[in-house]
Scaffold this motif. Structure first.
Motif, PDB file in Angstrom:
ATOM      1  N   MET A 134       0.718  -0.995   0.125  1.00 51.42           N
ATOM      2  CA  MET A 134      -0.573  -0.192  -0.240  1.00 51.42           C
ATOM      3  C   MET A 134       1.005   1.344   0.424  1.00 51.42           C
ATOM      4  O   MET A 134       1.332   1.340   0.905  1.00 51.42           O
ATOM      5  N   LEU A 135       0.992   1.953  -1.300  1.00 48.09           N
ATOM      6  CA  LEU A 135       2.104   2.607  -1.608  1.00 48.09           C
ATOM      7  C   LEU A 135       1.854   4.366  -0.356  1.00 48.09           C
ATOM      8  O   LEU A 135       2.328   4.769   0.049  1.00 48.09           O
ATOM      9  N   ALA A 136       0.459   4.614  -0.620  1.00 48.68           N
ATOM     10  CA  ALA A 136      -0.013   4.761   0.317  1.00 48.68           C
ATOM     11  C   ALA A 136       0.071   5.464   1.997  1.00 48.68           C
ATOM     12  O   ALA A 136       1.217   6.649   2.952  1.00 48.68           O
ATOM     13  N   LEU A 137       0.772   4.429   2.422  1.00 47.87           N
ATOM     14  CA  LEU A 137       0.593   3.976   3.248  1.00 47.87           C
ATOM     15  C   LEU A 137       2.422   4.946   3.813  1.00 47.87           C
ATOM     16  O   LEU A 137       2.630   5.083   4.879  1.00 47.87           O
ATOM     17  N   ALA A 138       2.862   3.529   3.385  1.00 46.32           N
ATOM     18  CA  ALA A 138       4.890   4.220   3.063  1.00 46.32           C
ATOM     19  C   ALA A 138       4.651   5.641   2.839  1.00 46.32           C
ATOM     20  O   ALA A 138       6.041   5.846   3.686  1.00 46.32           O
ATOM     21  N   GLU A 139       3.622   5.900   2.082  1.00 44.19           N
ATOM     22  CA  GLU A 139       4.387   7.584   2.126  1.00 44.19           C
ATOM     23  C   GLU A 139       4.483   8.352   3.152  1.00 44.19           C
ATOM     24  O   GLU A 139       5.056   9.490   3.586  1.00 44.19           O
ATOM     25  N   ILE A 149       6.273   6.028  -5.968  1.00 40.07           N
ATOM     26  CA  ILE A 149       7.135   6.852  -4.405  1.00 40.07           C
ATOM     27  C   ILE A 149       7.736   8.493  -4.705  1.00 40.07           C
ATOM     28  O   ILE A 149       7.919   8.455  -5.997  1.00 40.07           O
ATOM     29  N   ARG A 150       7.285   8.993  -4.286  1.00 36.04           N
ATOM     30  CA  ARG A 150       7.631  10.712  -3.966  1.00 36.04           C
ATOM     31  C   ARG A 150       8.710  10.466  -3.850  1.00 36.04           C
ATOM     32  O   ARG A 150       9.745  10.333  -3.271  1.00 36.04           O
ATOM     33  N   SER A 151       9.230  11.265  -4.878  1.00 40.33           N
ATOM     34  CA  SER A 151      10.784  11.576  -4.975  1.00 40.33           C
ATOM     35  C   SER A 151      11.406  12.170  -3.711  1.00 40.33           C
ATOM     36  O   SER A 151      12.274  11.331  -3.088  1.00 40.33           O
ATOM     37  N   GLU A 152      10.842  12.778  -3.194  1.00 42.16           N
ATOM     38  CA  GLU A 152      11.981  13.958  -1.620  1.00 42.16           C
ATOM     39  C   GLU A 152      11.266  12.461  -1.028  1.00 42.16           C
ATOM     40  O   GLU A 152      11.885  13.076   0.698  1.00 42.16           O
ATOM     41  N   LEU A 153      10.895  11.759  -0.964  1.00 43.87           N
ATOM     42  CA  LEU A 153      11.050  10.192   0.083  1.00 43.87           C
ATOM     43  C   LEU A 153      11.594   8.995  -0.263  1.00 43.87           C
ATOM     44  O   LEU A 153      11.978   8.220   0.692  1.00 43.87           O
ATOM     45  N   ARG A 170       1.624  13.226  19.682  1.00 46.01           N
ATOM     46  CA  ARG A 170       1.496  12.720  18.148  1.00 46.01           C
ATOM     47  C   ARG A 170      -0.054  13.288  17.184  1.00 46.01           C
ATOM     48  O   ARG A 170      -0.868  13.780  17.371  1.00 46.01           O
ATOM     49  N   MET A 171       0.694  13.737  15.428  1.00 40.80           N
ATOM     50  CA  MET A 171      -0.990  14.117  14.952  1.00 40.80           C
ATOM     51  C   MET A 171      -0.717  12.900  14.993  1.00 40.80           C
ATOM     52  O   MET A 171      -0.361  11.816  14.519  1.00 40.80           O
ATOM     53  N   ILE A 172      -2.131  12.746  14.477  1.00 36.04           N
ATOM     54  CA  ILE A 172      -3.679  11.753  13.966  1.00 36.04           C
ATOM     55  C   ILE A 172      -3.357  12.366  12.417  1.00 36.04           C
ATOM     56  O   ILE A 172      -4.008  13.185  12.330  1.00 36.04           O
ATOM     57  N   GLN A 173      -3.691  11.241  11.438  1.00 38.07           N
ATOM     58  CA  GLN A 173      -3.835  11.099  10.219  1.00 38.07           C
ATOM     59  C   GLN A 173      -4.009   9.427  10.364  1.00 38.07           C
ATOM     60  O   GLN A 173      -4.234   8.716  10.476  1.00 38.07           O
ATOM     61  N   SER A 174      -5.439   9.970   9.262  1.00 40.75           N
ATOM     62  CA  SER A 174      -6.722   8.727   9.309  1.00 40.75           C
ATOM     63  C   SER A 174      -6.236   8.612   7.799  1.00 40.75           C
ATOM     64  O   SER A 174      -6.063   9.594   6.504  1.00 40.75           O
ATOM     65  N   LEU A 175      -6.450   6.950   7.238  1.00 41.42           N
ATOM     66  CA  LEU A 175      -5.569   6.230   6.176  1.00 41.42           C
ATOM     67  C   LEU A 175      -6.307   5.736   5.514  1.00 41.42           C
ATOM     68  O   LEU A 175      -7.031   4.807   6.252  1.00 41.42           O
ATOM     69  N   ASP A 176      -7.332   6.220   4.757  1.00 48.45           N
ATOM     70  CA  ASP A 176      -8.830   5.082   4.124  1.00 48.45           C
ATOM     71  C   ASP A 176      -7.866   3.312   4.152  1.00 48.45           C
ATOM     72  O   ASP A 176      -7.267   2.941   3.447  1.00 48.45           O
ATOM     73  N   SER A 177      -8.574   2.533   4.657  1.00 45.33           N
ATOM     74  CA  SER A 177      -7.991   1.105   4.769  1.00 45.33           C
ATOM     75  C   SER A 177      -8.668   0.481   4.053  1.00 45.33           C
ATOM     76  O   SER A 177      -8.502  -1.092   4.747  1.00 45.33           O
ATOM     77  N   ARG A 178      -9.799   0.403   3.559  1.00 41.74           N
ATOM     78  CA  ARG A 178     -10.426  -0.244   2.965  1.00 41.74           C
ATOM     79  C   ARG A 178      -9.802  -1.034   2.243  1.00 41.74           C
ATOM     80  O   ARG A 178     -10.283  -2.791   1.619  1.00 41.74           O
ATOM     81  N   GLU A 179      -9.356  -0.714   1.809  1.00 46.26           N
ATOM     82  CA  GLU A 179      -8.351  -1.700   0.591  1.00 46.26           C
ATOM     83  C   GLU A 179      -7.872  -3.188   1.267  1.00 46.26           C
ATOM     84  O   GLU A 179      -7.255  -4.091   0.668  1.00 46.26           O
ATOM     85  N   LEU A 180      -6.994  -2.223   2.684  1.00 42.82           N
ATOM     86  CA  LEU A 180      -6.061  -3.726   3.556  1.00 42.82           C
ATOM     87  C   LEU A 180      -7.179  -4.743   3.946  1.00 42.82           C
ATOM     88  O   LEU A 180      -7.208  -5.843   4.137  1.00 42.82           O
ATOM     89  N   LEU A 181      -8.381  -3.861   3.995  1.00 43.25           N
ATOM     90  CA  LEU A 181      -9.506  -4.480   4.810  1.00 43.25           C
ATOM     91  C   LEU A 181     -10.279  -6.003   4.313  1.00 43.25           C
ATOM     92  O   LEU A 181     -10.643  -7.049   4.131  1.00 43.25           O
TER      93      LEU A 181
END
Length: 293
Positions: free
Chosen positions: A1-6, A31-35, A258-269
């Motif tokens: 899941m590329l979005a999670l890695a980023e 992947i975003r170049s700066e990452l 900590r900052m809380i960041q939500s991420l769509d997890s339906r693909e993993l689910l």
């Protein structure tokens, strides 16, 4: 899941096991170049992506050096074959990170474990005292092995089943520590595990998704407890559900630093996993380096 890695690479280094050059090329191209400098790709083949369960559990030994506990893995009690590569992944990961391995004879998935970092852990009983995982092993024997390897003072056995869970009740869909004495628990899990109320803990109730996620006629194990604690943020699963915002607010209250960041997890689910299931935190090489972060 590329979005999670980023998302993780924004605050910490990310290690990814890849099976072939096609996967490597896809990640490097997207992947975003700066990452890119925050990612390290390892040629460690796996049969499935659930690194929490086939990966090692990292800790520091008495000398403050990183070690990895390599549990035995047999695909959640021989449910999904093949699992040959998954069974070898733990040792390969420890070797790739140049740290010592602690070989455990237990068939055990760390998704069935949740600790507060101060000698207290919850362990899913039905996912380890199981005829297809550790046949013939008594609970006392298993508990001794877990206490010794994890340096535990207190081990609480829990029944952590939620609907749709095919792991036989992993704790990471049921209860998670936000601090030494603060435990976040799903309503369904709390009702099934009244013994948690006997502990000296502040227990906060996480909401459950308002709607079930059903794929091919089967309910998937959607749980807001399946979050990942990163260095500067907490990645919280979202399901495009009416309860997403309320779950995120509770996590904000529970992790004020900590900052809380939500991420769509339906693909993993849809694969019956989640953010915590697909990740495995890696400690710095020494305890001193951790304190210096």
């Amino acid at each position: 899941m590329l979005a999670l890695a980023e998302t993780l690479a924004e605050v910490e280094n990310v290690h990814i096991n890849i099976t072939n050059d096609e996967e490597r090329q896809f990640i490097e191209a997207n992947i975003r170049s700066e990452l890119r400098g925050k990612l390290r790709l390892f040629d460690i083949a796996t049969n499935d992506p659930w690194c929490r369960d086939h990966g090692p559990t990292f800790l520091w030994n008495g000398e403050g050096l990183r070690e990895g506990i390599c549990w035995q893995f047999n695909s959640w009690g021989q449910k999904y074959g093949p699992w040959k590569d998954d069974a070898l992944a733990s040792n390969r990961m420890v070797k790739a990170l140049n740290c010592d391995a602690i070989e455990s004879p237990l068939v055990f998935e760390p998704g069935g474990l949740e600790g507060n970092g101060h000698g207290l852990a919850l362990v899913s009983e039905r996912s380890v005292i199981h005829p297809m995982r550790n046949p013939g092993k008594a609970r006392d024997e298993v508990e001794r092995e877990l206490r010794e390897n994890l340096s535990l003072d207190t081990l609480i056995w829990v029944d952590a089943m939620i609907e749709g869970d095919d792991t036989d009740g992993h704790v990471d869909n049921f209860a998670r520590f936000a601090s030494r004495n603060t435990l976040l628990v799903t309503k369904e899990g709390l009702a099934a595990n009244p013994q948690l109320g006997k502990l000296d803990l502040e227990i906060r109730l996480l909401p459950e998704p308002a709607k079930k996620v059903i794929v091919d006629g089967k309910t998937c194990p959607a749980s807001y407890a399946n979050f990942y604690i990163a260095n500067e943020k907490v990645i919280v699963p979202s399901f495009q559900d009416a309860e997403d915002d309320r779950a995120a607010r509770l996590l904000e209250e529970s992790f004020p630093d900590r900052m809380i960041q939500s991420l769509d997890s339906r693909e993993l689910l849809w694969g019956h996993g989640g953010i915590h299931c697909i990740t495995q935190q890696v400690l710095p090489p020494t305890a001193q380096e951790s304190r210096d972060l």
